[in-house]
Design a protein around this motif. Structure first.
Motif, PDB file in Angstrom:
ATOM      1  N   ASP A  29       0.815  -1.224   0.000  1.00  0.00           N
ATOM      2  CA  ASP A  29       0.000   0.000   0.000  1.00  0.00           C
ATOM      3  C   ASP A  29       0.844   1.268   0.000  1.00  0.00           C
ATOM      4  N   ILE A  30       1.958   1.260   0.724  1.00  0.00           N
ATOM      5  CA  ILE A  30       2.784   2.475   0.784  1.00  0.00           C
ATOM      6  C   ILE A  30       3.984   2.398  -0.149  1.00  0.00           C
ATOM      7  N   ASN A  31       4.111   1.280  -0.872  1.00  0.00           N
ATOM      8  CA  ASN A  31       5.186   1.095  -1.842  1.00  0.00           C
ATOM      9  C   ASN A  31       6.568   1.266  -1.192  1.00  0.00           C
ATOM     10  N   HIS A  32       6.781   0.486  -0.129  1.00  0.00           N
ATOM     11  CA  HIS A  32       8.075   0.515   0.556  1.00  0.00           C
ATOM     12  C   HIS A  32       8.485  -0.918   0.902  1.00  0.00           C
ATOM     13  N   ARG A  33       9.784  -1.147   0.968  1.00  0.00           N
ATOM     14  CA  ARG A  33      10.306  -2.494   1.211  1.00  0.00           C
ATOM     15  C   ARG A  33       9.779  -3.089   2.518  1.00  0.00           C
ATOM     16  N   ARG A  34       9.376  -4.334   2.413  1.00  0.00           N
ATOM     17  CA  ARG A  34       8.854  -5.050   3.580  1.00  0.00           C
ATOM     18  C   ARG A  34       9.926  -5.236   4.649  1.00  0.00           C
ATOM     19  N   THR A  35      11.166  -5.450   4.242  1.00  0.00           N
ATOM     20  CA  THR A  35      12.236  -5.665   5.220  1.00  0.00           C
ATOM     21  C   THR A  35      12.463  -4.429   6.089  1.00  0.00           C
ATOM     22  N   THR A  36      12.360  -3.264   5.494  1.00  0.00           N
ATOM     23  CA  THR A  36      12.517  -2.026   6.272  1.00  0.00           C
ATOM     24  C   THR A  36      11.383  -1.889   7.273  1.00  0.00           C
ATOM     25  N   ILE A  37      10.175  -2.213   6.849  1.00  0.00           N
ATOM     26  CA  ILE A  37       9.019  -2.151   7.746  1.00  0.00           C
ATOM     27  C   ILE A  37       9.195  -3.147   8.892  1.00  0.00           C
ATOM     28  N   MET A  38       9.671  -4.343   8.575  1.00  0.00           N
ATOM     29  CA  MET A  38       9.914  -5.362   9.610  1.00  0.00           C
ATOM     30  C   MET A  38      10.982  -4.883  10.599  1.00  0.00           C
ATOM     31  N   ASP A  39      12.040  -4.257  10.087  1.00  0.00           N
ATOM     32  CA  ASP A  39      13.089  -3.729  10.973  1.00  0.00           C
ATOM     33  C   ASP A  39      12.514  -2.702  11.936  1.00  0.00           C
ATOM     34  N   LEU A  40      11.660  -1.822  11.439  1.00  0.00           N
ATOM     35  CA  LEU A  40      11.040  -0.819  12.306  1.00  0.00           C
ATOM     36  C   LEU A  40      10.107  -1.473  13.321  1.00  0.00           C
ATOM     37  N   MET A  41       9.353  -2.469  12.884  1.00  0.00           N
ATOM     38  CA  MET A  41       8.438  -3.173  13.790  1.00  0.00           C
ATOM     39  C   MET A  41       9.188  -3.798  14.959  1.00  0.00           C
ATOM     40  N   HIS A  42      10.355  -4.335  14.677  1.00  0.00           N
ATOM     41  CA  HIS A  42      11.130  -5.058  15.688  1.00  0.00           C
ATOM     42  C   HIS A  42      12.255  -4.216  16.280  1.00  0.00           C
ATOM     43  N   ASN A  43      12.269  -2.918  15.942  1.00  0.00           N
ATOM     44  CA  ASN A  43      13.272  -1.993  16.461  1.00  0.00           C
ATOM     45  C   ASN A  43      14.684  -2.536  16.246  1.00  0.00           C
ATOM     46  N   LYS A  44      14.915  -3.083  15.077  1.00  0.00           N
ATOM     47  CA  LYS A  44      16.203  -3.691  14.740  1.00  0.00           C
ATOM     48  C   LYS A  44      17.224  -2.610  14.385  1.00  0.00           C
ATOM     49  N   ASP A  45      18.318  -2.583  15.142  1.00  0.00           N
ATOM     50  CA  ASP A  45      19.451  -1.699  14.855  1.00  0.00           C
ATOM     51  C   ASP A  45      19.041  -0.226  14.754  1.00  0.00           C
ATOM     52  N   MET A  46      18.169   0.218  15.643  1.00  0.00           N
ATOM     53  CA  MET A  46      17.663   1.584  15.575  1.00  0.00           C
ATOM     54  C   MET A  46      18.757   2.631  15.771  1.00  0.00           C
ATOM     55  N   GLU A  47      19.831   2.269  16.452  1.00  0.00           N
ATOM     56  CA  GLU A  47      20.925   3.220  16.673  1.00  0.00           C
ATOM     57  C   GLU A  47      21.597   3.623  15.363  1.00  0.00           C
ATOM     58  N   ASN A  48      21.615   2.717  14.405  1.00  0.00           N
ATOM     59  CA  ASN A  48      22.306   2.973  13.151  1.00  0.00           C
ATOM     60  C   ASN A  48      21.375   3.114  11.958  1.00  0.00           C
ATOM     61  N   LYS A  49      20.087   3.004  12.187  1.00  0.00           N
ATOM     62  CA  LYS A  49      19.120   3.042  11.087  1.00  0.00           C
ATOM     63  C   LYS A  49      18.875   4.467  10.622  1.00  0.00           C
ATOM     64  N   ARG A  50      18.846   4.624   9.312  1.00  0.00           N
ATOM     65  CA  ARG A  50      18.442   5.898   8.712  1.00  0.00           C
ATOM     66  C   ARG A  50      17.023   5.706   8.203  1.00  0.00           C
ATOM     67  N   ILE A  51      16.113   6.453   8.765  1.00  0.00           N
ATOM     68  CA  ILE A  51      14.704   6.317   8.402  1.00  0.00           C
ATOM     69  C   ILE A  51      14.329   7.529   7.549  1.00  0.00           C
ATOM     70  N   PRO A  52      14.046   7.291   6.266  1.00  0.00           N
ATOM     71  CA  PRO A  52      13.718   8.424   5.395  1.00  0.00           C
ATOM     72  C   PRO A  52      12.455   9.148   5.856  1.00  0.00           C
ATOM     73  N   ALA A  53      12.484  10.467   5.752  1.00  0.00           N
ATOM     74  CA  ALA A  53      11.307  11.262   6.103  1.00  0.00           C
ATOM     75  C   ALA A  53      10.112  10.852   5.258  1.00  0.00           C
ATOM     76  N   SER A  54      10.359  10.440   4.026  1.00  0.00           N
ATOM     77  CA  SER A  54       9.256  10.020   3.156  1.00  0.00           C
ATOM     78  C   SER A  54       8.559   8.773   3.710  1.00  0.00           C
ATOM     79  N   LEU A  55       9.306   7.860   4.313  1.00  0.00           N
ATOM     80  CA  LEU A  55       8.700   6.668   4.915  1.00  0.00           C
ATOM     81  C   LEU A  55       7.894   7.038   6.148  1.00  0.00           C
ATOM     82  N   ILE A  56       8.438   7.896   6.979  1.00  0.00           N
ATOM     83  CA  ILE A  56       7.705   8.354   8.165  1.00  0.00           C
ATOM     84  C   ILE A  56       6.400   9.027   7.736  1.00  0.00           C
ATOM     85  N   THR A  57       6.476   9.847   6.703  1.00  0.00           N
ATOM     86  CA  THR A  57       5.285  10.526   6.187  1.00  0.00           C
ATOM     87  C   THR A  57       4.262   9.520   5.690  1.00  0.00           C
ATOM     88  N   LYS A  58       4.705   8.538   4.916  1.00  0.00           N
ATOM     89  CA  LYS A  58       3.788   7.516   4.390  1.00  0.00           C
ATOM     90  C   LYS A  58       3.096   6.761   5.521  1.00  0.00           C
TER      91      LYS A  58
END
Length: 76
Positions: A29-58
């Motif tokens: 639905d938001i046209n974004h990689r499932r792996t990135t969404i899974m990483d955010l769901m599981h708070n994987k490597d949040m210290e080093n993750k770059r989260i695009p503003a466009s993804l946050i907006t979506k």
């Protein structure tokens, strides 16, 4: 200020569960990689993750939430 006792926490897992949507559907639905969404769901490597503003907006538009609803600062 010493930040080692604090962490950025993403509440996407809770939000997805509350809205009863699958990760695959959200990804499509938001046209974004499932792996990135899974990483955010599981708070994987949040210290080093770059989260695009466009993804946050979506995510915010999709779930009708604000960035404050999506993220919080937690004490370890």
């Amino acid at each position: 200020m010493d930040n080692k006792d604090w962490v950025l926490y993403c509440k996407l897992g809770e939000i997805i569960e509350k809205h009863d949507v699958s990760v695959l559907k959200l990804s499509e639905d938001i046209n974004h990689r499932r792996t990135t969404i899974m990483d955010l769901m599981h708070n994987k490597d949040m210290e080093n993750k770059r989260i695009p503003a466009s993804l946050i907006t979506k995510l915010c538009v999709y779930f009708n939430i604000t960035p404050n609803d999506l993220f919080e600062i937690r004490k370890l």
